[in-house]
Scaffold this motif. Structure first.
Motif, PDB file in Angstrom:
ATOM      1  N   SER A  99       0.840  -1.196   0.000  1.00 27.11           N
ATOM      2  CA  SER A  99       0.000   0.000   0.000  1.00 27.11           C
ATOM      3  C   SER A  99       0.876   1.246   0.000  1.00 27.11           C
ATOM      4  N   GLU A 100       0.251   2.405  -0.211  1.00 33.12           N
ATOM      5  CA  GLU A 100       0.982   3.665  -0.174  1.00 33.12           C
ATOM      6  C   GLU A 100       0.411   4.554   0.921  1.00 33.12           C
ATOM      7  N   ILE A 101       1.288   5.403   1.494  1.00 33.01           N
ATOM      8  CA  ILE A 101       0.887   6.242   2.617  1.00 33.01           C
ATOM      9  C   ILE A 101       1.616   7.574   2.547  1.00 33.01           C
ATOM     10  N   ASP A 102       0.923   8.657   2.956  1.00 29.71           N
ATOM     11  CA  ASP A 102       1.547   9.977   3.003  1.00 29.71           C
ATOM     12  C   ASP A 102       2.149  10.225   4.380  1.00 29.71           C
ATOM     13  N   ILE A 103       3.394  10.688   4.395  1.00 34.04           N
ATOM     14  CA  ILE A 103       4.093  10.999   5.649  1.00 34.04           C
ATOM     15  C   ILE A 103       4.494  12.474   5.620  1.00 34.04           C
ATOM     16  N   THR A 104       4.105  13.216   6.649  1.00 33.28           N
ATOM     17  CA  THR A 104       4.515  14.615   6.781  1.00 33.28           C
ATOM     18  C   THR A 104       5.656  14.711   7.790  1.00 33.28           C
ATOM     19  N   PHE A 105       6.737  15.398   7.411  1.00 37.11           N
ATOM     20  CA  PHE A 105       7.902  15.546   8.276  1.00 37.11           C
ATOM     21  C   PHE A 105       7.876  16.916   8.955  1.00 37.11           C
ATOM     22  N   ILE A 106       8.036  16.915  10.283  1.00 36.07           N
ATOM     23  CA  ILE A 106       7.987  18.142  11.072  1.00 36.07           C
ATOM     24  C   ILE A 106       9.225  18.213  11.966  1.00 36.07           C
ATOM     25  N   VAL A 107       9.869  19.375  12.026  1.00 30.96           N
ATOM     26  CA  VAL A 107      10.973  19.605  12.966  1.00 30.96           C
ATOM     27  C   VAL A 107      10.402  20.199  14.246  1.00 30.96           C
ATOM     28  N   ASP A 108      10.590  19.512  15.370  1.00 27.54           N
ATOM     29  CA  ASP A 108      10.084  19.984  16.669  1.00 27.54           C
ATOM     30  C   ASP A 108      10.954  19.374  17.762  1.00 27.54           C
ATOM     31  N   PHE A 109      11.998  20.088  18.161  1.00 25.20           N
ATOM     32  CA  PHE A 109      12.914  19.547  19.167  1.00 25.20           C
ATOM     33  C   PHE A 109      12.196  19.241  20.471  1.00 25.20           C
ATOM     34  N   ASN A 110      11.291  20.119  20.903  1.00 25.15           N
ATOM     35  CA  ASN A 110      10.617  19.940  22.187  1.00 25.15           C
ATOM     36  C   ASN A 110       9.782  18.667  22.227  1.00 25.15           C
ATOM     37  N   PHE A 111       9.183  18.327  21.092  1.00 27.28           N
ATOM     38  CA  PHE A 111       8.428  17.072  21.017  1.00 27.28           C
ATOM     39  C   PHE A 111       9.352  15.890  21.292  1.00 27.28           C
ATOM     40  N   CYS A 112      10.506  15.870  20.610  1.00 23.98           N
ATOM     41  CA  CYS A 112      11.443  14.762  20.776  1.00 23.98           C
ATOM     42  C   CYS A 112      12.040  14.736  22.183  1.00 23.98           C
ATOM     43  N   ALA A 113      12.264  15.922  22.756  1.00 24.71           N
ATOM     44  CA  ALA A 113      12.897  15.983  24.072  1.00 24.71           C
ATOM     45  C   ALA A 113      11.989  15.448  25.164  1.00 24.71           C
ATOM     46  N   SER A 114      10.690  15.628  25.014  1.00 19.88           N
ATOM     47  CA  SER A 114       9.777  15.222  26.086  1.00 19.88           C
ATOM     48  C   SER A 114       9.124  13.877  25.833  1.00 19.88           C
ATOM     49  N   LEU A 115       9.239  13.369  24.584  1.00 18.39           N
ATOM     50  CA  LEU A 115       8.537  12.139  24.184  1.00 18.39           C
ATOM     51  C   LEU A 115       7.043  12.254  24.461  1.00 18.39           C
ATOM     52  N   ARG A 116       6.504  13.448  24.222  1.00 13.59           N
ATOM     53  CA  ARG A 116       5.074  13.638  24.461  1.00 13.59           C
ATOM     54  C   ARG A 116       4.269  12.839  23.430  1.00 13.59           C
ATOM     55  N   PRO A 117       3.255  12.088  23.874  1.00 14.53           N
ATOM     56  CA  PRO A 117       2.447  11.335  22.917  1.00 14.53           C
ATOM     57  C   PRO A 117       1.370  12.221  22.298  1.00 14.53           C
ATOM     58  N   VAL A 118       1.774  13.413  21.844  1.00 11.87           N
ATOM     59  CA  VAL A 118       0.820  14.343  21.244  1.00 11.87           C
ATOM     60  C   VAL A 118       0.501  13.856  19.844  1.00 11.87           C
ATOM     61  N   THR A 119      -0.775  13.773  19.521  1.00 19.00           N
ATOM     62  CA  THR A 119      -1.144  13.349  18.175  1.00 19.00           C
ATOM     63  C   THR A 119      -0.924  14.497  17.207  1.00 19.00           C
ATOM     64  N   SER A 120      -0.784  14.144  15.953  1.00 22.81           N
ATOM     65  CA  SER A 120      -0.496  15.156  14.943  1.00 22.81           C
ATOM     66  C   SER A 120      -1.674  16.117  14.796  1.00 22.81           C
ATOM     67  N   THR A 121      -1.367  17.297  14.321  1.00 22.93           N
ATOM     68  CA  THR A 121      -2.401  18.331  14.176  1.00 22.93           C
ATOM     69  C   THR A 121      -3.163  18.182  12.867  1.00 22.93           C
ATOM     70  N   THR A 122      -2.688  17.342  11.988  1.00 25.90           N
ATOM     71  CA  THR A 122      -3.383  17.081  10.724  1.00 25.90           C
ATOM     72  C   THR A 122      -3.868  15.640  10.722  1.00 25.90           C
ATOM     73  N   LYS A 123      -4.503  15.233   9.655  1.00 20.20           N
ATOM     74  CA  LYS A 123      -4.958  13.854   9.549  1.00 20.20           C
ATOM     75  C   LYS A 123      -3.887  12.968   8.939  1.00 20.20           C
ATOM     76  N   ASN A 124      -2.733  13.552   8.644  1.00 21.36           N
ATOM     77  CA  ASN A 124      -1.636  12.772   8.091  1.00 21.36           C
ATOM     78  C   ASN A 124      -0.857  12.070   9.195  1.00 21.36           C
ATOM     79  N   VAL A 125      -0.126  11.050   8.778  1.00 24.08           N
ATOM     80  CA  VAL A 125       0.877  10.462   9.653  1.00 24.08           C
ATOM     81  C   VAL A 125       2.080  11.401   9.651  1.00 24.08           C
TER      82      VAL A 125
END
Length: 520
Positions: A99-125
């Motif tokens: 299958s095929e899937i769309d992946i959106t890449f986002i730079v967010d150091f704070n997300f990675c630093a805290s390992l917050r399980p925040v879901t994405s703001t869009t409907k994309n992965v």
């Protein structure tokens, strides 16, 4: 002494877990199950929780009247560095082969630093990366591994001037379940530590080293990079020796409350770090083997042999060796581990690892307390069988006087049927030597400094305790016997082997001895 596993158990804690579960609740799991160590990623946002958790663990153990150093839990801290994490909008997604899937890449150091399980703001992965430079090498055909190969993707096309916020079309080459918060790896996305990100530069300039008993260093490309990190923490011209790559032996080591440097563990998580290990071994105190990450570079069928060879090498050199992978990973959702997971853990302990690491997915999952209990039972039961089969190894060549003394002490301990081997150690070297020979006899390490004590509590078979005086060896023996009776339940007539590689009545240094002692 209570029956405990000789291999130590390290509990992974995240900053998000502290906020979500509560520091008091996490400390309760650690203290009630007598877990041996804590692993956390250091960041400015995590600093308050790291301090709070250490204080809470000590507080809870003090309330339970833990008299010896079971209560002194070492902390293993790591830099955030460059990392990549999957983030989903809503529930987990199952993707099928082809299958095929769309992946959106986002730079967010704070997300990675805290390992917050925040879901994405869009409907994309989304894949969140901690630095823009991780996106520069992504191209058509780049491979992306989600959760250590549980799902594997191939990039089909890349927009011109690709940057944060843009979306890529990917082919699913190996289908499976996508879960928010899991790690993402790709040869096209750098995980190098250098150049340091601003947060990691601040880490070196803060009280990081006083909080860390061990520092886990990964993303190293050369010997000079490792030395630069050590210089940033220890100082430019910090003295070190073959015995003590990180802890200079000075008068401060005899002070109970003196703040000493952390010990350094190299994370072996790629073929590059594995190939660098022989060059870097003299600069480090031990190895942190991440099999799940190494398995992305190496074929899985190579990993068992790599693990055995690496553990044997570390034991020979008296280096601490820690094994991490997705141990008990299925207990994130299930009340019982798989047979493969139990076998995996038992084999790692039988190979001679000092400690095993449980990942944050299970330590902060719904079955966390059960995970601790099942894991400890697995280790204790497997070690009981292993010790029955243990036999004195023959040392055909004695590399040094230190090896001769520790080897002799272990042989005498077996023949005299003693309750424990007790060593006096300034910087921990004697305890490391004894532990590395993997004797089934319990080892009690007596030292003068609290940080050295915590560091020694990570070693296989070792329980460390502080001796708050610096006496001649005869007086030390008398004080040690008092400690054994009070804190380790020794009875009159019970024997122990006393070992020291640095202290004797003849000279304070460059002397060694071992002797069989009896509680009066």
């Amino acid at each position: 002494m209570d029956k405990k596993s000789k291999a130590k158990l390290i509990w992974t804690v995240t900053n998000n877990g502290c906020d979500k579960l509560g520091v008091e609740n996490i400390a309760a799991v650690i203290t009630q199950n007598r877990l041996d160590a804590v692993r956390m990623s250091y960041s400015s946002s995590a600093l308050p929780n790291i301090i709070k958790l250490r204080l809470e663990i000590s507080k809870q153990l003090a309330s339970e009247d833990v008299q010896h150093s079971e209560g002194q839990v070492p902390f293993l801290l790591s830099f955030i560095g460059r990392r990549s994490i999957l983030s989903l909008h809503g529930a987990p997604i199952e993707v099928a082969d082809g299958s095929e899937i769309d992946i959106t890449f986002i730079v967010d150091f704070n997300f990675c630093a805290s390992l917050r399980p925040v879901t994405s703001t869009t409907k994309n992965v989304e894949i969140i990366v901690s630095s823009e430079d991780q996106l520069t090498n992504i191209k058509e055909g780049s491979k992306i591994s989600v959760s250590y190969g549980a799902v594997e993707l191939k990039v089909l096309d890349v927009p011109k001037n690709f940057k944060s916020g843009m979306t890529l079309r990917c082919l699913v080459e190996n289908g499976g379940m996508l879960l928010s918060g899991v790690d993402v790896h790709s040869p096209s996305m750098s995980r190098d530590l250098f150049p340091l990100l601003p947060e990691d530069e601040r880490t070196l300039q803060t009280g990081f080293s006083s909080l860390a008993d061990y520092v886990i260093v990964d993303g190293i490309k050369s010997e000079n990079e490792l030395l630069a990190i050590k210089a940033g923490i220890l100082g430019e011209n910090a003295p070190f020796s073959e015995r003590h790559p990180s802890i200079p032996i000075s008068k401060s080591i005899h002070e109970v409350e003196a703040i000493l440097p952390p010990r350094f563990l190299l994370k072996v998580d790629s073929k590059r770090s594995l190939d660098l290990l022989p060059t870097l071994m003299k600069h480090i105190d031990g190895v942190f083997l991440s099999r799940s990450e190494l398995g992305i570079d190496e074929h899985p069928h190579n990993l068992p042999i790599i693990q055995k060879e690496l553990i044997a090498r570390c034991n020979k050199l008296s280096k601490t060796v820690i094994v991490a992978s997705e141990l008990m990973h299925s207990m994130y959702v299930n009340a019982n581990p798989t047979r493969a997971e139990v076998s995996d853990m038992a084999n790692a302990a039988a190979d001679g690892a000092d400690a095993l690491v449980l990942s944050h997915e299970v330590t902060e999952g719904p079955n966390a307390s059960l995970v601790a209990q099942v894991t400890l039972e697995t280790l204790v039961n497997s070690e009981a069988w292993f010790e029955k089969k243990w036999h004195p190894f023959e040392m055909n060549e004695i590399p040094s006087d230190d090896d001769a003394v520790t080897y002799g002490a272990i042989r005498i301990a077996q023949q005299a049927n003693v309750k424990a081997i007790v060593c006096f150690t300034e910087g921990g070297y004697t305890a490391m030597k004894l532990s590395s020979m993997r004797t089934p006899t319990e080892i009690i390490a007596i030292t003068c400094n609290k940080k050295i004590m915590r560091q020694m509590n990570l070693l296989r078979s070792v329980t460390a305790v502080v001796l708050e005086s610096r006496s001649q060896v005869e007086r030390i023996l008398s004080e040690i016997k008092e400690i054994l009776v009070k804190s380790f339940n020794f009875k009159k007539g019970e024997k122990f082997v006393f070992v020291s590689l640095t202290a004797s009545s003849v000279s304070e240094r460059n002397s060694n001895l071992f002797t069989v002692q009896e509680i009066d």
